[in-house]
Each structure stands twice: as structure tokens, then as C-alpha cells.
Write an enzyme that holds these catalytic residues in place. Structure first.
Site, mmCIF file in Angstrom:
data_model
loop_
_atom_site.group_PDB
_atom_site.id
_atom_site.type_symbol
_atom_site.label_atom_id
_atom_site.label_comp_id
_atom_site.label_asym_id
_atom_site.label_seq_id
_atom_site.Cartn_x
_atom_site.Cartn_y
_atom_site.Cartn_z
ATOM 1 C CG HIS A 47 4.411 13.603 52.211
ATOM 2 N ND1 HIS A 47 5.186 12.738 51.465
ATOM 3 C CD2 HIS A 47 4.619 13.243 53.505
ATOM 4 C CE1 HIS A 47 5.815 11.898 52.267
ATOM 5 N NE2 HIS A 47 5.479 12.167 53.514
ATOM 6 C CE LYS B 115 3.130 24.610 54.700
ATOM 7 N NZ LYS B 115 1.875 24.172 54.087
ATOM 8 C CB CYS C 33 1.628 20.391 59.045
ATOM 9 S SG CYS C 33 1.705 20.606 60.831
ATOM 10 C CB CYS D 26 7.869 9.392 54.597
ATOM 11 S SG CYS D 26 6.373 9.462 55.589
#
Lengths: 465, 400
Positions: free
Chosen positions: B345, B341, B213, B88
Site C-alpha cells: 500500500h 494486504k 494490517c 488513501c
């Protein structure tokens, strides 16, 4: 003197409440009411004959010198592999030495007692000093069948040898008859059964007495068969059900737990004929350190009232697993071979320079203040005390029994690993809770028929104060 | 003697696609969306770009491996293109490659672009696995939320917070990011959410609920970098330069040696120290103007505040509850663009997306989200799991 040196047992923690079967399926098969007493033992989704055999054998070998074992026999009608030495996987999981012989005894419910006779004869002949025999079964059955009610899952292991004998082997007697009360063909999942009355009258009540009488005649013993019920032990129907190949071992183990020197124990196995063996308990039994045995496992239970969980674990219903479950489980067997001690035996390393245990062990020591190269010696983690360091209960991970519970476990003497947890519910886990490593199925590869195994952490109840 | 990256590289243009479930576009089209904005901003022609670094992560469900997808999508004229992947933290890794290429003098003008197309898998969340064939045989059946959720159990055990106390702080983190995302036109999730809704959301991996998440998104972001001298020659008046580029990588210490408690990131702690030293920052809580951190999960953001030395150990809960990280909280605003958030992402793009927001803020172009007179913007981009990860910390700021 030749005989039994040690014993160990394993019964899965889950016990299916037979009333749950009746409640769900009684509308269809009201005859189930006749056998709906108590509970039957049931494998968790990640248990099979091999994992139970490993657990029973760990119990059997606790505190003993594993290097003395000259052979490993595994008896089961539900071996995970038809062509791969299942006893060899057991040997690898127990991290036994390579220079021993292994053998699978299969395809009959008496293969456990047959393996026991072969082992005892071999030790008697002087060829081998100690042989580990494990008997284990988890037979499949159709939903709402009598077998579903009668069968249980379980395993038991015996170590036989010629030193420190706790029960002397007096003699054995066997007969072989191709009496097909039931059978399971090569490509079928379930047993096919003949009429119960015929089995009882022509099979069980003729073959068993004949074989047992044969043994008694051979050993100049007498026993009033069928007249003195006190001498016949419980068949454990209400506690586990009938554990197939393992059942004679399971019952014998339970008796050994409470046997006194001088007791004579007769154990018999039945399946297309029968075996009978006679033992006499020695003074040595007092010196054998305590172990779980069968009683310890019977006490550790979780009653399962959800019949659909049973169906799911035994692939009797098809549940939606979601797209996340569509992963390829193709195992690299070359990696499995290279790291067999780690993957099957849960063996890591200990640095000869700084003493740090570590798993997996790699060529360079993980201790940042050491960093020695090629300093690792084999170090077994399977029997080391450990506690939970971090944990979660994960509803996203594809699992047959969600939530998937896992976390970092830390060994008291050094070493840590992120592991799957099993045999627990979310409420059983907290930082600091002790765990025990347990050999389990990691996955089953449907496409290639391969079962992958690794070790998981089983949270233990807090020790009683 | 190494002198670091400080003020050797200027960012002259940035671009970022709208993030989200971009059913309308594939990876190739998203790359162009970000690039067109970036090129216009940089005031150069495509043919002025001499080399490129391309970040993309999960090759199996994305555009595959190699650097070709970038070269092909942008029709780059057979220039050197390098594909990088560092979980990531991939986006920041592409940026680092481009910056070092300029600082070395090998090239004058370089493109760094990150991209990820995740919403063609047919399910939510990230694909499982990826640790390698051996790891797949011994690693537990984990997911990203499950891996990160474990920070909470260890953090609670260490600092004595009750489950509810920690849950509330985590909810405040997500609440703040939703507030910021709501005023960002390019964000994936643009709805403010009530604290009660966050607290009562379905559980994903205990104690993380749905709103703990981050979004799983499609998107692309990019930067064009050069030297400060060339930037001036190109007519750029207000220069923004790179102050620090740090990365720390787990070596098995956290996962196999009995020392780390599982309650923070060893890598983030080290990368932050490296970055502050490189940038010459002594007191980050006072000197850092704003941050975009890797809030893949609310608990990650919470412990990161301590790893970055903005909050003291064990004190992030208090700072969060006090609003110290809110846009209008008078402290160090964190996730002004909504963060992972709410901005979303797309893995390979996220590091560059974080820099994009810092860049807009430093230029005073952040609209409703604008922070007053920012000097330094910090980005923190993390890949892996708490026990095994790569963590990069970058700082950019006004050139002086």
C-alpha cells in the site's frame, strides 16, 4: 452571613503502593521503611494541578448556578504556567462567564488558606458575592526521597459566598515568618529540605500552635490543643499522602461531607508562617445535594504496584518512546483563542432550528435533514451523560501508558465525538459502557514548554443494581 | 442531463512497479519503473501525452507538494500536470481527473500516475496526524489500525458475533490475500500464512493483529487513457473502457450526528450505489466478476463486502468463511493480486494498482491468478477513517 457555600474534591484514581517504592529502592534507602504504610495518590500521566483543580471544581459546582461566580482563585505551588493566568484556564475549562476576576495564589504551601481568607474578606466587604477557590498540587520529588513517600496529589475546591452558606466564616488569623524549612528555586524541579528535627521543633510545633491560639483568642474560643486527639482529623497519610497546598482543603472537604449543623471546624495552612480559619456549620448543609467530595474519590481507586510506572509518569527515567513519538506539538495559540470554548470548555452547539446537539459545532448544522446556517447556540457537553459506541486498544500509537485506548463516545441527549479514553484498562471498555468527560493534559511540548489540554472520556463502572 | 462516464474513456496502457520496501529506489525512480511498462503497453510515444494527473499523498515524508515531481521524473515536455491528493484514495482521484479530461474533449491522450515512498521515515506504519492544526488540538491519539479496529467493536455489537467468530472471519480474509500474493511476482508480501499464525499474531490495535494490517510499501502505478475511437485508431483490438467512477466524501454526519452505528462505511454504501447506477449494474453479486478493494485492514474488507452489496448486511462473515471471495471459490474473487494486504500500500499508487490488476485480468494477462472470462472489474479505494473518509468506487470492463 458569609461562609462556605459548596465544596468538591478530586483525588487521582491511581494510588502508588508505598511498599512498591520500598521494594524497589529499599536497598538504597532503607529509611523509607519508616513511611511505607498504605498508598499515596499519584497523578495519571495526563493529570496535573490544573486538571485536578478542574475536576474538583466541577464537583464543587455540580447543580449550582455558575453565572453567580464573581471571581476564581487557584492556589498551587505546581502551576503548569509561570506566566499565563492558570486560574484563567480553570475559568475557561469550567466555561464560566468572562466578566469575573481571576487570581493565582502560589509559591507557598499556605497559599490555599491565604486565598480562602482573601476570598472571604472580599465577600465580607460586599465587593463580590461568590468566589470559587481551588487548591491543587502535584509536587515532584526525587526517587527514594522521603518526600516521594510523604507527598500525595490532590485537589479540592470551595465556593464561598453570602447566600446559602453551609459553614459560616467566624474569623481568621495569620502570621508570616520566613522560616525556610524547604524551598524550590525558580529553576529547580525538586524541593530542598532542611533537617526534619529542626523543622519540627523550631517550625511546625511553634508556629502552628501560636497561630491557632491567635485565632482562638480572637474568637473567644478555647480548645485544648494537643490534649484531645479526637478533635484532630486524620492527616490521610495512608490514603493519599500530604497534598501540599491542597491538603487543608482536602481535609476540610472530607470533614464537611459528614459535618452536622453547629459543628465548629478549624482549618489551618502552613508554609512560611500559617493561616487559621474558623467556621460553624449551618442547617443549610442538609440542603446541599450529594457530591463526590474526597470520600467518593478515595473509594474510586486503582492501586499501582509498578514503581517504574511512577518513575515514567514523573519523568524520573527516560524511556524509549520510538520514532513515532517524534511529532511536533506546536500549538497555534490563535486557534486556541478562536476555539477556546471548544478546546478548554468542551462547549459545542445546539441547533436552534432542530435542537440537535453537536461537537464541534460548525456554522452549518450537522443534522442532514436540517442544515440550518448560523443556528448554533452554546451547549456544554462536560456534564452530559454519554456511552461508548466504538473503541479500540492501540499498541501502535505512541503513548506514555500503552495501549492507547480511544473510541467514539455518544451523548445520550445528542452529539458524539472520537475521544481519547483515560483512567481505564482495555478490560474496562465495551460498547454501551457509560463515560464521563474529564479535562486532561493532551500533550506536553518539551521544546516550547507548553502544556496542551483537551477533554478525554473516563469509562465509569457499571451502576450497581 | 448528465450521461455519466460509461464507455467514454478507454484504458490503452497500464504499468505498475514492484511494490515493497524498495530501499533501492526513491520516488522518482519508481515513477519511471511503472511509466516505462505503461508507455510500451499503450503503443504511443511520450510526446503523445497531452496532460497528466499526479497522485501523491503524504507530502511531508514523500516528494513534497506540486505536480513537479512527476513532470521532472518523466521529463514531460512542459505539458499540463495536476497534482491531486485525497488520502488513501489519491490514486483513483488521479485516474478520475485523467478520465474526465479525456471525456470532456479537452485532451486526446492523458496520463494518470500515482506514487508513494513511505519507507524513508525510519519507522513502521504511517505517520501520525494530518487532520489539520485545529484537529490536532482536539483529536485523540489515534493510528490507522486503531481507527479501523473500531469497526469490529461496533459490528460485533450490531450483529451479535462473538469476538472469536469475528477474529476467524478476519483471519480468513488475510489468509486468502496471502494465498493470492504468494503467486504474484510484483507483490510486496509473497508468503502463504497459516490461519493459526494469523490468529496468534501480536496485537496491534484490538482486535487487529499484525496480519490483519496491510503492508506499508513503496511503489508507483499508472494508466494512459484516451477515447475508444482513438484507441482503435492506435491499433488496440480488445478495448477496455471505464464504466463508472464514483466518489463519496464524509461531511461530519458520521462523526458528529447520532445515527450511524460505526459498523460500516456510509460513503462506500453511497459510492457503490452511484457506481452501479452509472455502469448499469442491477445485481452486483451476480454481475461483478472480480474486485480489488481497500483492505487496509481485514475488518475494512469485511464490512466493505456489505457496503458494496456483494454480501447482505451481517452476512459477510458467512460468505468469507465459505470461500466466496477466494480466487477459486466460485463467487466473486476479491484481491486476486493480494490486495493492499500483500501487494502492498504505497498510498498514492494504490487506486491505480487496483485498476492495474483488473486491467490485467480483463486482458487475460494475470498468469497464475487469471480469473475466467471476467466482464466487470470493480475497485474500491478508501482514504481516512471509518468516521471521516473519502471513498471511491470504479468499474472497468470490456467495451461492447
Amino acid at each position: 452571613m458569609v461562609g462556605i457555600v459548596s465544596y468538591g474534591g478530586y483525588i487521582p484514581r491511581l494510588r502508588l503502593n508505598r511498599m512498591a517504592v520500598l521494594k524497589s529502592m529499599g536497598w538504597f534507602a532503607p529509611n523509607l521503611a519508616g513511611s511505607a504504610q498504605g498508598e499515596r495518590s499519584m497523578c495519571n500521566w495526563d493529570e496535573d494541578s490544573l486538571t485536578m483543580a478542574v475536576a474538583a471544581s466541577q464537583d464543587c459546582l455540580a447543580g449550582l448556578d455558575k453565572s453567580k461566580i464573581d471571581a476564581v482563585y487557584l492556589a498551587s505551588t505546581t502551576m503548569p504556567f509561570s506566566d499565563r493566568d492558570n486560574a484563567g484556564i480553570l475559568k475557561a475549562a469550567l466555561n464560566l462567564k468572562d466578566d469575573l476576576s481571576t487570581g493565582d495564589f502560589a509559591t507557598s504551601l499556605k497559599s490555599g488558606t491565604s486565598a480562602m481568607i482573601a476570598a472571604l474578606d472580599s465577600v465580607k466587604g460586599g465587593n463580590k458575592k461568590q468566589i470559587l477557590i481551588s487548591a491543587s498540587d502535584n509536587r515532584r520529588s526525587k526517587s527514594a526521597s522521603v518526600q516521594e513517600m510523604w507527598f500525595g496529589d490532590g485537589a479540592s475546591s470551595l465556593l464561598v459566598g453570602d447566600d446559602n452558606v453551609i459553614a459560616e466564616f467566624l474569623d481568621s488569623y495569620s502570621e508570616s515568618h520566613d522560616f525556610v524549612d524547604h524551598y524550590r528555586g525558580q529553576n529547580t524541579k525538586f524541593d530542598y529540605n532542611w533537617e526534619e528535627r529542626w523543622i519540627r521543633d523550631e517550625g511546625y510545633s511553634k508556629i502552628y500552635p501560636h497561630v491557632i491560639q491567635g485565632l482562638l483568642d480572637k474568637t473567644d474560643m478555647s480548645m485544648d490543643l494537643g490534649v484531645n486527639p479526637d478533635q484532630v482529623v486524620s492527616n490521610m497519610h495512608e490514603e493519599t499522602g500530604e497534598c501540599g497546598t491542597a491538603h487543608p482543603f482536602v481535609m476540610l472537604t472530607r470533614e464537611l461531607e459528614k459535618a452536622q449543623p453547629g459543628d465548629k471546624l478549624l482549618v489551618a495552612g502552613y508554609g512560611q508562617g500559617a493561616d487559621a480559619l474558623l467556621f460553624e456549620v449551618t442547617e443549610n448543609i442538609k440542603n446541599l445535594p450529594g457530591r463526590n467530595g474526597i470520600s467518593g474519590n478515595l473509594a474510586r481507586k486503582k492501586v499501582e504496584d509498578t514503581y517504574t510506572k511512577w518513575l515514567q509518569f514523573n519523568e524520573l527515567i527516560e524511556t524509549e518512546m520510538g520514532a513515532r513519538a517524534e511529532v511536533s506539538n506546536r500549538t497555534s495559540v490563535s486557534i486556541l483563542w478562536r476555539y477556546r470554548k471548544l478546546i478548554l470548555g468542551f462547549v459545542g452547539g445546539r441547533c436552534k432550528e432542530c435542537g440537535t446537539p453537536q461537537i464541534p459545532s460548525e456554522r452549518i448544522c450537522v443534522n442532514p435533514s436540517c442544515g440550518a446556517i448560523d443556528s448554533q447556540e452554546d451547549y456544554e457537553f462536560a456534564d452530559k451523560p454519554a456511552k461508548i459506541l466504538t473503541f479500540t486498544a492501540d499498541n501502535l500509537a505512541a503513548s506514555l501508558a500503552p495501549p492507547a485506548i480511544y473510541g467514539m463516545i455518544q451523548f445520550d441527549d445528542g452529539g458524539r465525538m472520537m475521544m481519547d479514553f483515560t483512567d481505564c484498562m482495555p478490560d474496562d471498555v465495551e460498547v454501551g459502557v457509560p463515560i464521563k468527560p474529564s479535562f486532561r493534559k493532551k500533550y506536553y511540548d518539551q521544546d516550547r514548554g507548553f502544556t496542551g489540554y483537551f477533554w478525554k472520556a473516563v469509562p465509569q463502572p457499571a451502576p450497581e443494581q | 442531463m448528465a450521461t455519466g462516464i460509461k464507455d467514454k474513456v478507454a484504458i490503452i496502457g497500464m504499468g505498475c512497479s514492484k511494490f515493497g520496501e524498495r530501499w533501492d529506489m526513491g520516488a522518482e525512480e519508481l515513477i519511471v519503473e511503472a511509466f516505462v511498462e505503461c508507455l510500451e503497453d499503450a503503443k504511443i510515444e511520450k510526446n503523445d501525452i497531452q496532460a497528466a494527473w499526479f497522485g501523491s499523498c503524504i507530502a511531508e515524508v514523500n516528494v513534497g507538494s506540486t505536480a513537479m515531481p512527476l513532470a521532472r521524473s518523466l521529463r514531460l515536455p512542459h505539458i499540463p500536470v495536476t497534482r491531486v491528493e485525497n488520502a488513501c484514495a489519491t490514486g483513483t482521484e488521479a485516474f478520475r481527473g485523467a478520465c474526465y479530461a479525456v471525456a470532456s474533449g479537452a485532451y486526446d491522450i492523458v496520463l494518470a500516475q500515482g506514487q508513494e515512498k513511505l519507507k524513508d521515515t525510519g519507522y513502521g506504519g504511517l505517520p501520525a496526524g494530518g487532520g489539520g492544526t485545529k484537529a490536532d488540538m482536539i483529536s485523540p491519539n489515534t493510528t490507522a489500525p486503531g481507527n479501523f479496529a473500531q469497526l469490529a467493536s461496533a459490528y460485533r455489537a450490531r450483529y451479535g458475533y462473538s469476538r472469536d467468530e469475528l477474529k476467524l472471519a478476519l483471519a480468513n480474509i488475510s489468509w486468502k490475500s496471502h494465498q493470492n500474493g504468494a503467486i504474484n511476482p510484483k507483490a510486496h508480501l509473497r508468503k502463504p500464512i497459516a490461519i493459526e499464525t494469523i490468529l496468534n499474531a501480536p496485537m496491534i490495535a484490538d482486535p487487529l493483529g499484525l496480519f490483519d494490517c496491510c503492508g506499508v510499501s513503496d511503489g508507483s502505478a499508472c494508466a494512459i487513457v484516451t477515447t475508444p475511437e482513438i484507441a482503435k485508431d492506435l491499433g488496440h483490438k480488445k478495448l477496455l473502457t471505464v464504466k463508472a467512477l464514483a466518489i463519496a466524501v464524509s461531511n461530519g454526519y458520521e462523526s458528529a450526528f447520532n445515527e450511524w452505528k460505526g459498523d460500516h462505511f456510509v460513503t462506500a454504501d453511497k459510492a457503490a450505489d452511484m457506481a452501479y447506477a452509472e455502469a448499469g449494474i442491477k445485481n452486483p453479486r451476480e454481475e461483478i466478476s472480480m474486485m480489488e478493494v481497500h483492505d487496509c485492514f481485514s475488518i475494512t474488507e469485511l464490512v466493505t463486502m456489505e457496503d458494496l452489496k456483494i454480501s447482505a448486511r451481517g452476512e459477510a462473515v458467512k460468505d468469507i468463511n465459505d470461500g466466496f471471495y477466494n480466487l477459486d471459490g466460485g463467487g466473486v474473487p476479491c484481491q486476486p493480486d493480494g490486495g493492499l494486504k500483500c501487494f502492498g500500500h504505497p498510498i498514492g499508487a494504490s487506486g491505480l494498482r487496483m485498476l492495474y490488476e483488473m486491467y490485467l485480468q480483463l486482458h487475460g494477462r494475470a498468469g497464475e491468478r487469471q480469473i475466467e472470462n471476467p466482464i466487470y472489474g470493480l475497485t474500491h479505494n478508501l482514504g481516512g477513517s471509518p468516521r471521516d473518509n473519502v471513498c471511491s468506487v470504479a468499474i472497468i470492463g470490456q467495451y461492447r
